[in-house]
Design an enzyme around this catalytic site. Structure first.
Site, short mmCIF file in Angstrom:
data_model
loop_
_atom_site.label_atom_id
_atom_site.label_comp_id
_atom_site.label_asym_id
_atom_site.label_seq_id
_atom_site.Cartn_x
_atom_site.Cartn_y
_atom_site.Cartn_z
N VAL A 33 61.34 85.71 88.85
CA VAL A 33 61.29 84.74 87.76
C VAL A 33 60.85 85.42 86.46
O VAL A 33 60.05 86.35 86.47
CB VAL A 33 60.34 83.57 88.12
CG1 VAL A 33 58.91 84.05 88.22
CG2 VAL A 33 60.48 82.44 87.12
N SER A 38 68.58 85.05 82.19
CA SER A 38 69.29 84.14 81.28
C SER A 38 69.44 84.75 79.89
O SER A 38 70.46 84.56 79.22
CB SER A 38 68.54 82.80 81.20
OG SER A 38 68.49 82.18 82.46
N THR A 111 71.35 83.17 88.64
CA THR A 111 70.67 82.56 89.79
C THR A 111 69.17 82.50 89.56
O THR A 111 68.60 83.34 88.88
CB THR A 111 70.96 83.34 91.09
OG1 THR A 111 70.43 84.66 90.97
CG2 THR A 111 72.44 83.41 91.36
N PRO A 112 68.51 81.48 90.12
CA PRO A 112 67.08 81.29 89.87
C PRO A 112 66.22 82.35 90.52
O PRO A 112 66.58 82.94 91.54
CB PRO A 112 66.79 79.91 90.47
CG PRO A 112 67.88 79.67 91.44
CD PRO A 112 69.07 80.42 90.95
N HIS A 114 62.68 81.91 91.27
CA HIS A 114 61.60 81.45 92.12
C HIS A 114 61.99 81.51 93.60
O HIS A 114 63.15 81.25 93.96
CB HIS A 114 61.24 79.99 91.78
CG HIS A 114 60.25 79.90 90.64
ND1 HIS A 114 59.08 80.60 90.62
CD2 HIS A 114 60.28 79.18 89.49
CE1 HIS A 114 58.42 80.31 89.51
NE2 HIS A 114 59.13 79.46 88.80
N GLY A 473 58.23 50.43 126.54
CA GLY A 473 58.72 49.79 127.76
C GLY A 473 60.02 50.36 128.27
O GLY A 473 60.67 49.76 129.13
N SER A 542 62.93 60.55 122.68
CA SER A 542 64.02 61.20 121.93
C SER A 542 63.96 60.82 120.45
O SER A 542 64.79 60.07 119.96
CB SER A 542 65.39 60.85 122.53
OG SER A 542 65.53 59.47 122.77
#
Length: 634
Positions: A33, A38, A111-112, A114, A473, A542
């Site tokens: 970061v 950019s 692309t970021p 972080h 039950g 389940s």
């Protein structure tokens, strides 16, 4: 049209014509970061003369607003379009931008940085020919630098630029540059990365981005733009690979035309070539290569075409057309590397949808062999993969597929996993090789089938799957139903949650991963009993919809009846016949459904039993009535 309009139209047409035949390079910027990704892209757009005057005026104003020092323009504002990104000074999403020079067209994905957005980096890198790995000269090699490098090695990006940025903040120090280069080379050697170019730069000031500038006379390599313009895009390599065309669409507009449409992912093909259709293995010969603009004498990788064959053979969407000399491999079990991209962890045994090429099918990660520590490259044991986790896994598919190892062909060796309930993409992976057992194990034909077994019992086989909270039950109701069926002469078996944990599942605990495996095993046993012609009753909490769907998918349509024994949590706690809720409330029993582990109620069960309204006897009668309505029993 006025003369000036004609001139403008002519200029536009000339511009488009000039750019039509340029090569296209897709690349990504990645790294940690706030390392200037950019800003670099904004600088490239500016230097490419692709900004309008109003855009320049806007970012100049924004640069002052968001705190850029001096007269420098904050070019990152061109790319970071989200308000949250501008306010935080970071990139969150993948931003795609187009620009061009006299020599080449470019599509760049910012692309970021972080860690929590590593999955976005994988998305951007999946179609990239090259990568620019940004390194802040002040910070050096960081965790995210290593993570992104490891991902690039997995994805197979062949051209990597390590852009050591913000050299202006370290007085353009050659010693600092050399220190970072040496450190990265040691790490890259462990990953097997070889085609690496190092460029010192200042994206903010413009040094070594398009022009060399005068601050770093000690650097004699190419500028970033010069390097990007001369990278050899590996299109010819794809053409040299064996033929692969995943079929996207069976094109049959009339009885006289039957073609198979798709994009050729590798190789080349021409009329008269012998081909093999996989996984069926059937052979034929190419008759025509049809396109909207007319027939072709030859088609190559990257082209979308319709192939017509000499023979009428069965081909469906998802099949792969290969050359006969070097066909794809066929298997249903693999070793693969998986990058997990979702907040909910990957649990072995849970079913997902897998998209491989143009085919979508059911897939399960049966085992996580190890997880990779991206900092040390150490292999560690893991029972699940969390967000951004990277692991080597065993993958099992619902049917055999045609594939290539990812290192050989990314289109036929790369896949994504999709959550069956939400349809979200949750993982991206690379196939390495087929497991030997997938080649050696085959289904044995038997003469007595399920229908024959059920006929002697005068019933239709089915699974009655009772689900609900502990204390709802389920077991009591299932027991009453089985007694009624037995009295009527039906052939049954009851699989109870507690009972199977004394034998079949005695090695499993109550973590989410163990619950998934518990239900997977029970589902397989229930399937075998249905194949024997029995009416199978199961009584399991389940708790997860995914596993109940897995059990449903194991049998044929109409054979799975989900019965939701709906009891409010407070009512189940009041009953607490086993004292489990009290233990859970005291913290003595971990991962207890309804307390500290979730229960996902059925959304569309075949039958819902409200135990606050019906007695256990009435509930059993309601199930028997449903079986009669469905003609499972007479």
């Amino acid at each position: 049209m006025s003369h000036s309009s004609e001139l403008i139209a002519g200029d536009i047409a000339g511009y488009l014509k000039a750019h039509e035949h340029k090569g296209l390079l897709r690349f990504i910027t990645c790294g940690s970061v706030d390392d200037g990704k950019s800003t670099l892209i904004g600088r490239l757009l500016f230097e490419s003369k692709l900004l309008f005057e109003d855009q320049l005026a806007a970012i100049e104003a924004d640069s002052k607003k968001f705190g850029t020092q001096g007269n420098d323009i904050d070019f990152a504002l061109l790319v970071d379009g989200l308000a949250a990104e501008r306010e935080q000074g970071i990139t969150i999403d993948v931003a795609y931008r187009f620009f061009s020079t006299d020599k080449r067209k470019f599509i760049v994905a910012d692309t970021p940085g972080h860690e929590q957005y590593t999955r976005n980096m994988v998305t951007g890198a999946s179609t990239a020919d090259a990568a620019i790995l940004m390194v802040d000269a002040r910070q050096g090699i960081l965790t995210q630098t290593r993570r992104h490098s490891f991902l690039m090695s997995l994805i197979g990006i062949r051209h990597i630029v390590v852009a050591i940025n913000k050299m202006d903040l370290v007085d353009y120090s050659k010693a600092r540059y050399d220190e970072i280069v040496d450190a990265y080379r040691v790490f890259a050697k462990q990953l097997g990365l070889e085609a690496i170019t190092f460029i010192p730069m200042s994206a903010l000031k413009g040094d070594n981005v398009v022009e060399h500038g005068h601050h770093m006379p000690w650097y004699h390599g190419p500028t970033l733009m010069a390097y990007l313009e001369t990278i050899e895009v590996d299109e010819e390599r794809l053409q040299r690979l064996p033929l692969r065309m995943p079929v996207q669409w069976v094109n049959r507009p009339n009885l006289d035309f039957r073609g198979f449409t798709g994009m050729i992912s590798s190789g080349r093909v021409k009329p008269g070539d012998a081909i093999r259709v996989q996984p069926s293995g059937k052979r034929s010969t190419i008759k025509r290569i049809y396109t909207f603009d007319g027939d072709l004498e030859e088609a190559i990788a990257g082209q979308s075409v319709t192939l017509l064959l000499e023979d009428e053979i069965d081909i469906s969407r998802g099949d792969v057309i290969s050359g006969v000399e070097q066909p794809a491999e066929i298997a249903d079990q693999f070793e693969s590397t998986l990058v997990w991209m979702h907040e909910q962890p990957l649990l072995p045994g849970r079913p997902y949808l897998m998209k491989l090429g143009t085919q979508t099918l059911s897939a399960t990660v049966t085992d996580i062999k190890y997880q990779v520590n991206v900092n040390t490259l150490e292999h560690t044991a893991a029972k699940q993969l969390d967000l951004n986790g990277i692991g080597v896994c065993t993958l099992s598919l619902s049917q055999p597929v045609a594939f290539d190892a990812y290192r050989d062909n990314q289109d036929t060796g790369g896949f994504i996993l999709i959550d069956r309930m939400t349809n979200n993409t949750v993982g991206a992976g690379m196939l390495h090789f087929a497991l030997r057992r997938s080649q050696n194990i085959h289904m044995q034909h038997v003469d007595i089938d399920k229908q024959a077994r059920a006929l002697t019992k005068n019933q239709k086989p089915a699974v009655l799957w009772l689900t609900g909270l502990s204390g709802a039950g389920k077991s009591t109701i299932a027991n009453r139903v089985e007694k009624k069926l037995h009295a009527a002469g039906q052939h049954t078996y009851l699989l109870d949650g507690d009972n199977v944990r004394h034998g079949l599942n005695r090695d499993l605990g109550f973590t989410d991963a163990d619950r998934v495996e518990n239900i997977r095993r029970v589902g397989e046993v229930a399937r075998l009993m249905v194949d024997a012609g029995l009416i199978v009753l199961t009584a399991f909490i389940s708790p997860f919809r995914s596993e109940r769907q897995l059990a449903r998918d194991l049998v044929e349509d109409g054979e799975f009846i989900e019965i939701f024994v709906d009891t409010p949590l407070e009512v189940a706690e009041e009953r607490d016949t086993k004292g489990l809720y009290k233990k859970a409330r005291r913290g003595e029993l971990k991962n207890f459904t309804g307390i500290d582990s979730a229960y996902e109620a059925p959304e569309t069960p075949e039958l819902r039993i409200d135990t606050t309204q019906l007695s256990e006897e009435e509930a059993a009668d309601a199930i028997i009535e449903l079986l009669r309505e469905r003609q499972i029993i007479a």
